[in-house]
Design a protein around this motif. Structure first.
Motif, PDB file in Angstrom:
ATOM      1  N   PHE A 255      32.139 -63.468  58.033  1.00 35.33           N
ATOM      2  CA  PHE A 255      32.919 -64.592  58.550  1.00 35.33           C
ATOM      3  C   PHE A 255      34.399 -64.499  58.179  1.00 35.33           C
ATOM      4  CE2 PHE A 255      28.762 -66.362  59.222  1.00 35.33           C
ATOM      5  CZ  PHE A 255      28.912 -67.304  60.228  1.00 35.33           C
ATOM      6  N   GLY A 256      34.770 -63.513  57.374  1.00 32.52           N
ATOM      7  CA  GLY A 256      36.173 -63.362  56.992  1.00 32.52           C
ATOM      8  C   GLY A 256      36.680 -64.495  56.122  1.00 32.52           C
ATOM      9  N   VAL A 257      35.849 -64.980  55.201  1.00 35.24           N
ATOM     10  CA  VAL A 257      36.215 -66.120  54.372  1.00 35.24           C
ATOM     11  C   VAL A 257      37.203 -65.686  53.292  1.00 35.24           C
ATOM     12  CG1 VAL A 257      35.376 -67.907  52.810  1.00 35.24           C
ATOM     13  CG2 VAL A 257      33.978 -67.198  54.760  1.00 35.24           C
ATOM     14  N   LYS A 258      38.268 -66.466  53.152  1.00 35.61           N
ATOM     15  CA  LYS A 258      39.251 -66.238  52.096  1.00 35.61           C
ATOM     16  C   LYS A 258      39.740 -67.590  51.575  1.00 35.61           C
ATOM     17  CE  LYS A 258      40.855 -61.822  53.981  1.00 35.61           C
ATOM     18  NZ  LYS A 258      42.005 -61.062  54.529  1.00 35.61           N
ATOM     19  N   SER A 259      39.951 -67.662  50.275  1.00 38.09           N
ATOM     20  CA  SER A 259      40.553 -68.845  49.627  1.00 38.09           C
ATOM     21  C   SER A 259      39.824 -70.135  49.987  1.00 38.09           C
ATOM     22  CB  SER A 259      42.039 -68.959  50.007  1.00 38.09           C
ATOM     23  OG  SER A 259      42.747 -67.794  49.650  1.00 38.09           O
TER      24      SER A 259
END
Length: 398
Positions: A255-259
């Motif tokens: 999902f490209g999860v960041k921060s």
């Protein structure tokens, strides 16, 4: 100094602690909410640098103007967040409108909010998903049920929790669903998975790497709790299973999860199921790009002798945290429904489990539907002790 806008910092009532830790870390914390300032808790007031009251948080135009005013007064906004599923889409629109790049944008919303689109990202992560059909005609839905077998589950494709979710066990139920479903809502219908909900809860840094990880288990279906007006239980695990950890990390990457603070839900199969796996395997349910709701952040703190409010705020301010994680325990939640003839009174519980109970509160109506009216949170060193607690607290007189 970085500017952080926190939407609805007063609800849930424990979210002031996110603001407290942000302010401690040197951020300029700006709240937008619809509760009068004088009615805010002193803790929250002391955790904000400024509070902008709107008449109604549902009014998108009014909230937009509130953000514009705060930008005019304080300059560029570095972060905007509510940590709340209900405002997730609006948060993304506001970030897009005001070029706040530290978070999901409006274009990201379909794959993190629509259950049908989540499935493709789970598949990319190598995690099995239930077969599904987008609800259209009664005939086609009956055909889908014939293909996968009853029961099937129908729910809004863009829904929060178990709101307006149907367990359909036969053709008559299917026809009844078509009578009861909201006419302007898009529904997804899925094969029923006989599984226990296991979650992956984590705080993810700007590189998509976990700073903190844990998980919880919901032995009872939230859908059944809501539909049957039942009691509610779930617990934070003492130790996160490795298969849940692997599935959670793979989902973060897909999902490209960041921060972000995330809450990903999986089924752990209770029996072999064709096309999905063997008993005990992990199957995808849904992603939630915010902390698990209610008092779960506090429960995580109790279970791991830490402070996830600080870890999250450290992620925002420094992209790392030195907050220690200490002794691990099980942390149990039990929500009792009013109107049931429980064997133990509130006083009985508080006396018997006085060394274990960390919280005991009445829940507001907005939370009570899914979580019960009277809640208890308690810690235990073993699952056996926790099981006895659940048996005691939920036992009813005959």
């Amino acid at each position: 100094m970085k500017n952080f806008i926190f939407i609805s910092p007063n609800f849930p009532s424990n979210y002031w602690m996110f603001c407290r830790e942000l302010k401690k870390n040197g951020l300029n914390v700006l709240g937008i909410g619809d509760q009068p300032y004088d009615e805010l808790s002193e803790d929250l007031k002391n955790s904000l640098n400024e509070y902008y009251k709107v008449s109604n948080l549902e009014n998108d135009d009014e909230v937009y103007r509130a953000v514009a005013f705060l930008i005019f007064k304080h300059g560029r906004i570095d972060w905007l967040e509510s940590n709340n599923e209900y405002w997730l889409e609006r948060d993304a629109r506001l970030r897009t409108d005001f070029n706040i790049t530290s978070g999901f944008q409006e274009a990201d919303i379909p794959h993190i909010k629509l259950k049908s689109q989540m499935k493709e990202y789970y598949k990319k992560a190598g995690i099995p998903v239930a077969r599904y059909h987008m609800v259209d005609t009664l005939e086609n839905c009956l055909d889908f049920a014939k293909e996968v077998g009853y029961p099937v589950v129908a729910k809004p494709d863009n829904g929060v929790g178990a709101s307006h979710t149907f367990k359909i066990t036969n053709d008559a139920d299917m026809k009844n669903f078509f009578e009861l479903k909201w006419p302007d809502e898009t529904y997804i219908m899925e094969e029923f998975i006989n599984g226990e909900v296991n979650s992956y809860d984590a705080i993810i840094d700007s590189n998509g790497e976990p700073m903190f990880e844990t998980g919880n288990v919901t032995p009872m279906s939230i859908m059944d709790i809501v539909n049957n007006n039942d009691n509610s239980i779930y617990y934070i695990l003492k130790n996160l299973p490795e298969d849940t950890r692997r599935a959670g990390r793979a989902t973060v990457k897909s999902f490209g999860v960041k921060s972000r603070f995330v809450h990903f839900e999986f089924f752990r199969l209770q029996k072999d199921q064709d096309g999905l796996g063997k008993k005990g395997d992990i199957v995808a349910l849904e992603v939630n790009m915010r902390p698990c709701g209610g008092f779960t952040p506090d429960m995580i703190d109790f279970a791991h002798s830490t402070d996830v409010y600080k870890i999250w705020a450290d992620m925002i301010a420094f992209d790392r945290s030195t907050m220690p994680v200490g002794k691990a325990s099980y942390c149990a939640f039990a929500g009792r429904r009013d109107g049931k003839d429980f064997a133990l009174t509130h006083s009985d519980i508080m006396e018997k489990y006085k060394d274990n109970i960390k919280m005991a509160e009445r829940l507001p109506e907005v939370l009570a539907t899914a979580m019960g009216n009277q809640m208890y949170v308690a810690v235990f060193s073993s699952q056996k002790q926790m099981d006895v607690f659940y048996k005691d607290i939920l036992k009813c007189n005959k």
